[in-house]
Design a protein around this motif. Structure first.
Motif, PDB file in Angstrom:
ATOM      1  N   LEU A 141      -4.714  -6.119   8.211  1.00 59.02           N
ATOM      2  CA  LEU A 141      -5.260  -4.827   8.634  1.00 59.02           C
ATOM      3  C   LEU A 141      -4.347  -3.678   8.215  1.00 59.02           C
ATOM      4  CD1 LEU A 141      -6.620  -5.595  12.217  1.00 59.02           C
ATOM      5  CD2 LEU A 141      -7.949  -5.076  10.172  1.00 59.02           C
ATOM      6  N   THR A 142      -3.046  -3.877   8.408  1.00 60.00           N
ATOM      7  CA  THR A 142      -2.088  -2.834   8.034  1.00 60.00           C
ATOM      8  C   THR A 142      -2.104  -2.593   6.531  1.00 60.00           C
ATOM      9  OG1 THR A 142      -0.690  -3.510   9.898  1.00 60.00           O
ATOM     10  CG2 THR A 142       0.318  -2.117   8.220  1.00 60.00           C
ATOM     11  N   LEU A 143      -2.177  -3.681   5.760  1.00 57.38           N
ATOM     12  CA  LEU A 143      -2.239  -3.553   4.303  1.00 57.38           C
ATOM     13  C   LEU A 143      -3.502  -2.812   3.878  1.00 57.38           C
ATOM     14  CD1 LEU A 143      -1.357  -4.239   1.403  1.00 57.38           C
ATOM     15  CD2 LEU A 143      -2.568  -6.419   1.665  1.00 57.38           C
ATOM     16  N   GLN A 144      -4.634  -3.180   4.461  1.00 62.21           N
ATOM     17  CA  GLN A 144      -5.890  -2.504   4.133  1.00 62.21           C
ATOM     18  C   GLN A 144      -5.770  -1.005   4.383  1.00 62.21           C
ATOM     19  OE1 GLN A 144     -10.154  -3.620   5.646  1.00 62.21           O
ATOM     20  NE2 GLN A 144      -9.266  -2.228   7.161  1.00 62.21           N
ATOM     21  N   ASN A 145      -5.235  -0.651   5.551  1.00 65.96           N
ATOM     22  CA  ASN A 145      -5.097   0.762   5.897  1.00 65.96           C
ATOM     23  C   ASN A 145      -4.150   1.475   4.942  1.00 65.96           C
ATOM     24  OD1 ASN A 145      -3.283   2.809   7.789  1.00 65.96           O
ATOM     25  ND2 ASN A 145      -5.486   2.994   8.095  1.00 65.96           N
ATOM     26  N   THR A 146      -3.051   0.800   4.589  1.00 65.84           N
ATOM     27  CA  THR A 146      -2.065   1.411   3.690  1.00 65.84           C
ATOM     28  C   THR A 146      -2.666   1.687   2.320  1.00 65.84           C
ATOM     29  OG1 THR A 146      -0.242   0.309   4.829  1.00 65.84           O
ATOM     30  CG2 THR A 146       0.190   1.111   2.610  1.00 65.84           C
ATOM     31  N   LEU A 147      -3.392   0.711   1.768  1.00 65.97           N
ATOM     32  CA  LEU A 147      -4.003   0.897   0.453  1.00 65.97           C
ATOM     33  C   LEU A 147      -5.041   2.008   0.467  1.00 65.97           C
ATOM     34  CD1 LEU A 147      -4.411  -2.836  -0.667  1.00 65.97           C
ATOM     35  CD2 LEU A 147      -2.682  -1.180  -1.428  1.00 65.97           C
ATOM     36  N   ILE A 148      -5.815   2.089   1.544  1.00 59.38           N
ATOM     37  CA  ILE A 148      -6.811   3.163   1.642  1.00 59.38           C
ATOM     38  C   ILE A 148      -6.132   4.518   1.724  1.00 59.38           C
ATOM     39  CG2 ILE A 148      -8.600   4.172   3.102  1.00 59.38           C
ATOM     40  CD1 ILE A 148      -9.439   1.355   3.879  1.00 59.38           C
ATOM     41  N   MET A 149      -5.064   4.605   2.527  1.00 63.08           N
ATOM     42  CA  MET A 149      -4.382   5.885   2.712  1.00 63.08           C
ATOM     43  C   MET A 149      -3.675   6.329   1.433  1.00 63.08           C
ATOM     44  SD  MET A 149      -4.924   6.911   5.849  1.00 63.08           S
ATOM     45  CE  MET A 149      -3.613   8.061   6.238  1.00 63.08           C
ATOM     46  N   VAL A 150      -3.144   5.365   0.685  1.00 59.31           N
ATOM     47  CA  VAL A 150      -2.427   5.704  -0.545  1.00 59.31           C
ATOM     48  C   VAL A 150      -3.375   6.229  -1.617  1.00 59.31           C
ATOM     49  CG1 VAL A 150      -1.149   4.707  -2.487  1.00 59.31           C
ATOM     50  CG2 VAL A 150      -0.449   4.197  -0.152  1.00 59.31           C
ATOM     51  N   LYS A 151      -4.553   5.619  -1.712  1.00 60.22           N
ATOM     52  CA  LYS A 151      -5.463   5.942  -2.814  1.00 60.22           C
ATOM     53  C   LYS A 151      -6.627   6.842  -2.410  1.00 60.22           C
ATOM     54  CE  LYS A 151      -5.218   4.678  -6.387  1.00 60.22           C
ATOM     55  NZ  LYS A 151      -4.534   5.335  -7.522  1.00 60.22           N
ATOM     56  N   ARG A 152      -6.709   7.254  -1.162  1.00 58.28           N
ATOM     57  CA  ARG A 152      -7.888   8.006  -0.756  1.00 58.28           C
ATOM     58  C   ARG A 152      -7.874   9.416  -1.330  1.00 58.28           C
ATOM     59  NH1 ARG A 152      -7.338  10.008   5.584  1.00 58.28           N
ATOM     60  NH2 ARG A 152      -5.375  11.127   5.356  1.00 58.28           N
ATOM     61  N   THR A 153      -9.057   9.968  -1.428  1.00 56.24           N
ATOM     62  CA  THR A 153      -9.239  11.360  -1.819  1.00 56.24           C
ATOM     63  C   THR A 153     -10.144  12.012  -0.787  1.00 56.24           C
ATOM     64  OG1 THR A 153     -11.205  10.862  -3.140  1.00 56.24           O
ATOM     65  CG2 THR A 153      -9.065  10.798  -4.267  1.00 56.24           C
ATOM     66  N   GLY A 154     -10.186  13.325  -0.792  1.00 57.27           N
ATOM     67  CA  GLY A 154     -11.013  14.019   0.176  1.00 57.27           C
ATOM     68  C   GLY A 154     -12.474  13.641   0.066  1.00 57.27           C
ATOM     69  N   ALA A 155     -12.962  13.428  -1.175  1.00 58.96           N
ATOM     70  CA  ALA A 155     -14.372  13.109  -1.371  1.00 58.96           C
ATOM     71  C   ALA A 155     -14.712  11.692  -0.927  1.00 58.96           C
ATOM     72  CB  ALA A 155     -14.743  13.287  -2.840  1.00 58.96           C
TER      73      ALA A 155
END
Length: 226
Positions: A174-188
């Motif tokens: 779960l932590t890894l999933q969240n980290t990858l999303i936060m690192v690569k996310r964009t506003g859109a």
């Protein structure tokens, strides 16, 4: 040569003793868990970070469970088999209460991960390294949770430690999933990841609760010696 031969015999004996392997692994995991609890607890207490505080509580409870089991097994070395079993059942009940508390404590950090309300403090390369470590962690935890049924020798605390390791690995996913999303996310694309994050988090949390209850039922049904 004698020292090398003795070291080899000790290593082979350790390899054949599954319970000793589990306790050695638990001792190392206990030390790492304490470090994680302090690492997250400091910003949680001093900076008012809800995320660090909530995940710090998880690691604190994880350390307590491992510490209680290790302490009980250390005391059991000088006890009779009957006393050992009674101590293990008592310790199992106490640590199971802490495990239920741990499951409840996960609700807040998981909800924060679902809504992407956590700080991203690493770049892509550390995140990839974290992915490799998490893959190794869940693989080893999965292998051992299968082995412990055949090799634990009826020791319910060994089964509990292997179950706790598996829960720890699921939380790492779960932590890894969240980290990858936060690192690569964009506003859109931020809102688009919410359904994926919510679905996977719900499935993993349901698995954690199911594994906890199954382990407790199996341990409580285990007949005790009189």
């Amino acid at each position: 040569m004698r020292s090398d031969g003795r070291a080899g015999r000790l290593f082979r004996a350790w390899r054949q003793d599954y319970i000793r392997q589990t306790m050695t692994s638990a001792a190392m995991s206990f030390g790492c868990t304490v470090v994680f609890a302090l690492y997250h607890g400091y910003p949680g207490l001093c900076c008012g970070s809800v995320w660090h505080g909530s995940i710090g509580v998880f690691y604190l409870l994880l350390a307590v469970i491992r510490g209680v089991v290790l302490w009980a097994e250390q005391k059991n070395r000088t006890r009779s088999p009957l006393q050992q079993e009674r101590c293990r059942r008592r310790t199992f009940l106490i640590s199971s209460i802490f495990l239920l508390m741990l499951d409840l404590a996960l609700i807040l950090p998981i909800s924060m991960m679902v809504t992407l309300d956590t700080p991203a403090t690493m770049g892509l390369i550390p995140a990839i390294a974290m992915a490799v470590y998490t893959t190794w962690k869940i693989t080893m935890a999965s292998v051992h949770i299968g082995r412990q049924r055949r090799r634990a020798g009826g020791n319910i605390l060994v089964a509990e430690l292997r179950t706790v390791n598996f829960i720890d690995a699921l939380v790492a996913i779960l932590t890894l999933q969240n980290t990858l999303i936060m690192v690569k996310r964009t506003g859109a694309g931020e809102n688009g990841m919410l359904p994926v994050s919510a679905a996977s988090s719900a499935v993993i949390y349901a698995a954690i609760v199911s594994i906890t209850l199954r382990m407790m039922c199996r341990g409580l049904r285990k007949p005790s010696r009189q």
